[in-house]
Design an enzyme around this catalytic site. Sequence first.
Site, PDB file in Angstrom:
ATOM      1  N   HIS A  56       0.882  -1.169   0.000  1.00 15.59           N
ATOM      2  CA  HIS A  56       0.000   0.000   0.000  1.00 15.59           C
ATOM      3  C   HIS A  56       0.917   1.216   0.000  1.00 15.59           C
ATOM      4  O   HIS A  56       1.994   1.174   0.617  1.00 15.59           O
ATOM      5  CB  HIS A  56      -0.835   0.085   1.273  1.00 15.59           C
ATOM      6  N   ASP A  59       2.460   1.749   3.295  1.00 11.37           N
ATOM      7  CA  ASP A  59       3.398   0.743   3.830  1.00 11.37           C
ATOM      8  C   ASP A  59       4.816   1.205   3.523  1.00 11.37           C
ATOM      9  O   ASP A  59       5.760   0.885   4.241  1.00 11.37           O
ATOM     10  CB  ASP A  59       3.233  -0.629   3.161  1.00 11.37           C
ATOM     11  N   MET A  90       2.455  -5.774  -7.918  1.00 14.19           N
ATOM     12  CA  MET A  90       1.157  -5.139  -7.613  1.00 14.19           C
ATOM     13  C   MET A  90       1.344  -4.036  -6.586  1.00 14.19           C
ATOM     14  O   MET A  90       2.240  -4.111  -5.741  1.00 14.19           O
ATOM     15  CB  MET A  90       0.217  -6.228  -7.073  1.00 14.19           C
ATOM     16  N   GLU A 183     -11.072  -6.167  -5.174  1.00 10.25           N
ATOM     17  CA  GLU A 183     -11.068  -7.211  -4.133  1.00 10.25           C
ATOM     18  C   GLU A 183     -12.292  -7.056  -3.239  1.00 10.25           C
ATOM     19  O   GLU A 183     -12.458  -6.045  -2.555  1.00 10.25           O
ATOM     20  CB  GLU A 183      -9.780  -7.084  -3.309  1.00 10.25           C
ATOM     21  N   LYS A 185     -14.889  -8.099  -0.081  1.00 13.64           N
ATOM     22  CA  LYS A 185     -14.887  -8.657   1.280  1.00 13.64           C
ATOM     23  C   LYS A 185     -16.261  -8.347   1.876  1.00 13.64           C
ATOM     24  O   LYS A 185     -16.751  -7.229   1.708  1.00 13.64           O
ATOM     25  CB  LYS A 185     -13.762  -8.013   2.096  1.00 13.64           C
ATOM     26  N   GLU A 219      -9.972 -13.209  -2.653  1.00  9.04           N
ATOM     27  CA  GLU A 219      -9.186 -13.687  -1.505  1.00  9.04           C
ATOM     28  C   GLU A 219      -9.904 -14.852  -0.832  1.00  9.04           C
ATOM     29  O   GLU A 219     -11.099 -14.766  -0.526  1.00  9.04           O
ATOM     30  CB  GLU A 219      -8.984 -12.553  -0.492  1.00  9.04           C
ATOM     31  N   HIS A 222     -11.916 -14.086   2.313  1.00  7.28           N
ATOM     32  CA  HIS A 222     -13.098 -13.238   2.170  1.00  7.28           C
ATOM     33  C   HIS A 222     -14.313 -14.032   1.703  1.00  7.28           C
ATOM     34  O   HIS A 222     -15.423 -13.800   2.178  1.00  7.28           O
ATOM     35  CB  HIS A 222     -12.802 -12.086   1.216  1.00  7.28           C
ATOM     36  N   ASP A 247      -5.447 -13.439  -3.835  1.00  9.20           N
ATOM     37  CA  ASP A 247      -4.929 -13.340  -2.465  1.00  9.20           C
ATOM     38  C   ASP A 247      -5.126 -14.684  -1.781  1.00  9.20           C
ATOM     39  O   ASP A 247      -6.246 -15.085  -1.451  1.00  9.20           O
ATOM     40  CB  ASP A 247      -5.671 -12.237  -1.676  1.00  9.20           C
ATOM     41  N   ASP A 257     -11.811 -12.336  10.726  1.00  8.19           N
ATOM     42  CA  ASP A 257     -10.869 -12.332   9.599  1.00  8.19           C
ATOM     43  C   ASP A 257      -9.501 -12.850  10.063  1.00  8.19           C
ATOM     44  O   ASP A 257      -8.746 -12.142  10.705  1.00  8.19           O
ATOM     45  CB  ASP A 257     -10.775 -10.878   9.120  1.00  8.19           C
ATOM     46  N   ASP A 259      -6.800 -14.578   8.294  1.00  4.16           N
ATOM     47  CA  ASP A 259      -5.564 -14.425   7.491  1.00  4.16           C
ATOM     48  C   ASP A 259      -4.501 -15.458   7.835  1.00  4.16           C
ATOM     49  O   ASP A 259      -3.312 -15.134   7.989  1.00  4.16           O
ATOM     50  CB  ASP A 259      -4.960 -13.020   7.683  1.00  4.16           C
ATOM     51  N   ASP A 289      -1.727 -13.133   1.065  1.00  9.65           N
ATOM     52  CA  ASP A 289      -2.215 -12.026   1.909  1.00  9.65           C
ATOM     53  C   ASP A 289      -2.591 -12.630   3.256  1.00  9.65           C
ATOM     54  O   ASP A 289      -3.759 -12.908   3.517  1.00  9.65           O
ATOM     55  CB  ASP A 289      -3.408 -11.336   1.252  1.00  9.65           C
TER      56      ASP A 289
HETATM   57  C1  GCO Z   1      -7.900  -7.331   4.325  1.00  7.78           C
HETATM   58  C2  GCO Z   1      -7.560  -7.237   2.853  1.00  7.78           C
HETATM   59  C3  GCO Z   1      -6.335  -6.432   2.568  1.00  7.78           C
HETATM   60  C4  GCO Z   1      -6.164  -6.145   1.093  1.00  7.78           C
HETATM   61  C5  GCO Z   1      -5.071  -5.169   0.899  1.00  7.78           C
HETATM   62  C6  GCO Z   1      -4.655  -4.995  -0.524  1.00  7.78           C
HETATM   63  O1  GCO Z   1      -8.712  -8.181   4.664  1.00  7.78           O
HETATM   64  O2  GCO Z   1      -7.362  -6.544   5.102  1.00  7.78           O
HETATM   65  O3  GCO Z   1      -7.423  -8.537   2.377  1.00  7.78           O
HETATM   66  O4  GCO Z   1      -5.213  -7.091   3.080  1.00  7.78           O
HETATM   67  O5  GCO Z   1      -5.897  -7.301   0.375  1.00  7.78           O
HETATM   68  O6  GCO Z   1      -5.485  -3.948   1.419  1.00  7.78           O
HETATM   69  O7  GCO Z   1      -5.603  -4.342  -1.208  1.00  7.78           O
HETATM   70 MN    MN Z   2      -6.532  -9.252   0.576  1.00  8.84          MN
HETATM   71 MN    MN Z   3      -8.230 -10.047   3.767  1.00  5.98          MN
END
Ligand code: GCO
Ligand code: MN
Ligand code: MN
Length: 389
Positions: A56, A59, A90, A183, A185, A219, A222, A247, A257, A259, A289
């Site tokens: 980002h 970041d 990306m 993307e 979610k 993702e 998601h 992702d 969430d 991850d 991700d």
């Molecule tokens: C989340 C998202 C993020 C995006 C990221 C890139 O659940 O926080 O998956 O990690 O993928 O902001 O766009």
């Molecule tokens: Mn993501």
């Molecule tokens: Mn995510």
Amino acid sequence: MSDRYQPKPEHKFSFGLWTVGSVGRDPFGEPVRERLSPVDLVYLLAEVGAWGVNFHDNDLVPIDATPAERDRIVADFKKALRDTGLVVPMATTNLFSDPVFKDGAFTSNDPRVRAYALQKTMRAIDLGVELGAKIYVFWGGREGVETDAAKNPVEALKRMREALNFLCEYVIDQGYDLKFALEAKPNEPRGDIYLATTGHMLAFIETLDHPEMVGVNPEVAHEHMAGLNFLHAIAQAWEAGKLFHIDLNDQAFGRYDQDFRFGSWNLKSAFFLVKFLEDVGYEGPRHFDAHAYRTEDYEGVKEFARGCMRTYLILKEKAEQWNSDPEIRALLEEINADDGSTDMFKGRYTPEKAAALKMASFDRVALGKRGLAYERLDQLTIEILLGVR
Ligand code: GCO
Ligand code: MN
Ligand code: MN
């Protein structure tokens, strides 16, 4: 450790700076790991064998950096890329951390916030392109509501469309070689996020002025949060020519969430996902991700990153084994057998075909009695995954 599962550049494994750089903050607890600089994270990723690094805007460059600070940070980052050979496939915009975005960016009710979000995104696109990005992700983490009293959902869609149309024109105007990947979610951090699934995104893309420039970035977590089958989501995206990015991570259904490390929760879903990407010849980045558990130090973070890639490569090998297994092949042949007896009804509609089909006779009872052997097929899959076959 066998060399077979060593990541190589051709595997196109990438991580976000925010993934291996996660300091383990959660809604209940403070950071558990010290923050590493973007340069340190590039070296960490190179050490574990990754090919790409994504980010980002913030970041890499803090939101309040001066132009001179920005230039220095970008120069240091470019040097780390040159030294390690990592690429930036990306980039994306942080439109969710700063309080200005507490009610969304492109869908905010405040036109000044919407304009600021566009400005921030154009600058972030410039930064991404400068570092070599060919894909630009849009994740609208704050584009939603806690209460539907707050926003008109039709208006929100119109604002989202206007923003994406504006940004597509910006990219064309600059002559950038860049595609957008949206993307979806369903929730978190907002109570509900607009365009909640990959399917919603695919329908929305067709309403844009430049649909050819825009695809999706599905993702795993998601779609699982929404209780959906991830494979089906990416299959639809692929079939529509819209799988621009992916992702990879893992997630228990019905939980927050999470991850998790790729393949760490639902091995069978992960297997069919890898098998699909390899079978169809998906050529985009395999982006992880995900985060290391909050219990880990940076050695654990490296284990996490290695584990994501290693599991992918093991599952890729399992997919090859599945595809060439003689019993599986025989079962598939039987399952997909076609005796040619319905050939005259296939293909496009004609009045003659319809009339003939209405007159045809079928042995409904026999068709209904036929066993399909999916139990055996699934057990063979499980045995391959468990390593006993
Ligand atoms: C989340 C998202 C993020 C995006 C990221 C890139 O659940 O926080 O998956 O990690 O993928 O902001 O766009
Ligand atoms: Mn993501
Ligand atoms: Mn995510």
